[in-house]
Design a protein around this motif. Structure first.
Motif, PDB file in Angstrom:
ATOM      1  N   SER A 159       0.924  -1.194  -0.045  1.00 20.11           N
ATOM      2  CA  SER A 159       0.198  -0.092  -0.032  1.00 20.11           C
ATOM      3  C   SER A 159       0.869   1.281  -0.002  1.00 20.11           C
ATOM      4  CB  SER A 159      -1.028   0.047   1.337  1.00 20.11           C
ATOM      5  OG  SER A 159      -1.926   1.098   1.315  1.00 20.11           O
ATOM      6  N   GLY A 160       0.805   1.881  -0.987  1.00 20.38           N
ATOM      7  CA  GLY A 160       1.200   3.435  -1.172  1.00 20.38           C
ATOM      8  C   GLY A 160       2.883   3.327  -1.435  1.00 20.38           C
ATOM      9  N   ILE A 161       3.320   2.016  -2.013  1.00 26.99           N
ATOM     10  CA  ILE A 161       4.674   1.825  -2.475  1.00 26.99           C
ATOM     11  C   ILE A 161       5.094   2.801  -3.691  1.00 26.99           C
ATOM     12  CG2 ILE A 161       5.159  -0.242  -1.362  1.00 26.99           C
ATOM     13  CD1 ILE A 161       4.836  -1.536  -4.041  1.00 26.99           C
ATOM     14  N   PRO A 162       6.226   3.443  -3.896  1.00 22.86           N
ATOM     15  CA  PRO A 162       6.761   4.033  -4.920  1.00 22.86           C
ATOM     16  C   PRO A 162       7.210   3.046  -5.817  1.00 22.86           C
ATOM     17  CG  PRO A 162       8.320   4.582  -3.177  1.00 22.86           C
ATOM     18  CD  PRO A 162       7.079   3.462  -2.611  1.00 22.86           C
ATOM     19  N   GLY A 163       6.373   2.140  -6.263  1.00 21.48           N
ATOM     20  CA  GLY A 163       6.742   1.222  -7.391  1.00 21.48           C
ATOM     21  C   GLY A 163       7.489   1.740  -8.783  1.00 21.48           C
ATOM     22  N   VAL A 164       6.933   2.720  -9.187  1.00 23.35           N
ATOM     23  CA  VAL A 164       7.647   3.452 -10.436  1.00 23.35           C
ATOM     24  C   VAL A 164       8.994   3.702 -10.197  1.00 23.35           C
ATOM     25  CG1 VAL A 164       7.391   5.154 -12.250  1.00 23.35           C
ATOM     26  CG2 VAL A 164       5.386   3.722 -11.393  1.00 23.35           C
ATOM     27  N   ALA A 199       8.869  12.108  -5.191  1.00 25.61           N
ATOM     28  CA  ALA A 199       7.612  11.680  -4.919  1.00 25.61           C
ATOM     29  C   ALA A 199       6.800  11.410  -6.397  1.00 25.61           C
ATOM     30  CB  ALA A 199       6.703  12.878  -4.361  1.00 25.61           C
ATOM     31  N   GLU A 200       6.301  10.414  -6.357  1.00 29.11           N
ATOM     32  CA  GLU A 200       5.577   9.893  -7.793  1.00 29.11           C
ATOM     33  C   GLU A 200       4.217  10.095  -7.354  1.00 29.11           C
ATOM     34  OE1 GLU A 200       4.581   5.366  -7.588  1.00 29.11           O
ATOM     35  OE2 GLU A 200       6.861   5.450  -7.892  1.00 29.11           O
ATOM     36  N   VAL A 201       3.335  10.912  -8.115  1.00 30.48           N
ATOM     37  CA  VAL A 201       2.024  11.181  -7.806  1.00 30.48           C
ATOM     38  C   VAL A 201       0.895  10.836  -8.939  1.00 30.48           C
ATOM     39  CG1 VAL A 201       2.720  13.548  -6.551  1.00 30.48           C
ATOM     40  CG2 VAL A 201       2.057  13.596  -9.087  1.00 30.48           C
ATOM     41  N   GLU A 202      -0.185  10.402  -8.588  1.00 32.63           N
ATOM     42  CA  GLU A 202      -1.153   9.864  -9.309  1.00 32.63           C
ATOM     43  C   GLU A 202      -1.874  10.957 -10.144  1.00 32.63           C
ATOM     44  OE1 GLU A 202      -3.931   7.082  -7.406  1.00 32.63           O
ATOM     45  OE2 GLU A 202      -2.004   6.392  -6.215  1.00 32.63           O
ATOM     46  N   GLU A 203      -1.845  12.102  -9.608  1.00 32.02           N
ATOM     47  CA  GLU A 203      -2.567  13.328 -10.223  1.00 32.02           C
ATOM     48  C   GLU A 203      -1.692  14.605  -9.786  1.00 32.02           C
ATOM     49  OE1 GLU A 203      -6.793  15.638  -9.989  1.00 32.02           O
ATOM     50  OE2 GLU A 203      -6.498  13.934  -9.147  1.00 32.02           O
ATOM     51  N   LEU A 204      -1.395  15.310 -10.946  1.00 30.85           N
ATOM     52  CA  LEU A 204      -0.713  16.669 -10.738  1.00 30.85           C
ATOM     53  C   LEU A 204      -1.896  17.691 -11.012  1.00 30.85           C
ATOM     54  CD1 LEU A 204       1.872  17.974 -10.401  1.00 30.85           C
ATOM     55  CD2 LEU A 204       2.084  18.135 -12.777  1.00 30.85           C
ATOM     56  N   VAL A 205      -1.704  18.629 -10.081  1.00 32.08           N
ATOM     57  CA  VAL A 205      -2.563  19.652 -10.040  1.00 32.08           C
ATOM     58  C   VAL A 205      -1.681  20.908  -9.995  1.00 32.08           C
ATOM     59  CG1 VAL A 205      -4.429  18.666  -8.950  1.00 32.08           C
ATOM     60  CG2 VAL A 205      -2.856  19.745  -7.715  1.00 32.08           C
TER      61      VAL A 205
END
Length: 260
Positions: free
Chosen positions: A29-34, A205-211
């Motif tokens: 859960s919440g691992i920075p896999g990429v 940080a890898e983010v799923e959504e950038l705003v």
């Protein structure tokens, strides 16, 4: 300041062999896999990792572990990673096991500039007395054991001194983030991610959504951008790639599937 990197490879390119690395996540859960995959692809080795656990076989930090890229782990849970257990017991990997709450506080303290603190956790055990095997020899004897720790009484209760943790780099995963590095984590994926981010001198940080800056309410931000130096934006496919260690299906769900 725009902190967005062009790719995961670019974001981790300067992580050298032997670097210390705080990594967010709890199980899968919440691992920075990429970011972990990018680090693996560039061949970095000899890493000293601080993380709650070390992934599972073939996922998360388990990818680096399987190729012998990790030299030392500070964590609280070996989990079900068979390769982790094998390397530790055979003397290939040094492991410092830490009570889970203590590990969280050591990361937070390091990120807050607190060098050490006292806690009752572990008092009366080998955590305080020393002697926990950090590294084994191939014949099964202990090559390196944990040292005894300083203790002190507070209000009639004995406490053990623990040191804050800081690392060269940190890799984390967030649900949403802006170009300034402000991050929002979602549900259980918060786990160790904010703490790992605080502990790293350079946090990616890898983010799923950038705003865009200003889109996140200050009240919603879990980690301010001061702790984040680089942002990697995931593709929709990468953001959706979330595995579960143990998938459980209730009896009612199973019956419903049969009826359908």
């Amino acid at each position: 300041m725009d902190k967005v990197s062009a790719s995961a490879a670019e974001a981790v390119v300067d992580i050298p062999d032997g670097a210390s690395l705080a990594v967010g996540g709890f199980g899968l859960s919440g691992i920075p896999g990429v970011l972990i995959q990018a680090l693996h692809a560039q061949g970095t080795t000899g890493l000293e990792v601080v993380s709650n656990n070390c992934g599972v076989d073939g996922r998360g930090l388990g990818v680096l572990l399987a190729d012998g890229r990790i030299a030392r782990v500070t964590g609280s849970y070996v989990g079900e990673n068979k390769e982790f257990a094998r390397q530790y017991l055979s003397g290939e990997l040094e492991v410092e096991l830490v009570p889970q709450g203590t590990l969280a506080e050591r990361l937070r303290a390091g990120g807050a500039g607190i060098p050490a603190f006292y806690t009752p956790a572990g008092m009366g055990t080998q955590v305080a007395r020393g002697g926990l095997p950090w590294r084994y020899r191939p014949d099964g004897t202990v090559a390196v054991a944990s040292p005894p720790k300083e203790t002190r009484d507070f209000a009639g209760r004995r406490h053990v001194l623990e040191h804050g943790i800081t690392t060269d780099f940190a890799l984390v995963r967030a649900w949403r983030g802006d170009r300034h590095g402000n991050l929002v984590f979602r549900k259980s994926a918060a786990n160790f991610n904010p703490l790992a981010a605080m502990a790293g001198s350079i946090t990616v940080a890898e983010v799923e959504e950038l705003v865009e800056p200003g889109a996140l309410s200050p009240d919603d931000i879990h980690l301010p951008g001061i702790f984040v130096q680089r942002i990697v934006v995931l593709t929709p496919t990468e953001a959706a790639d979330k595995q579960i260690e143990h998938l459980s299906i209730s009896a009612s769900s199973t019956r419903g599937a049969v009826r359908a």
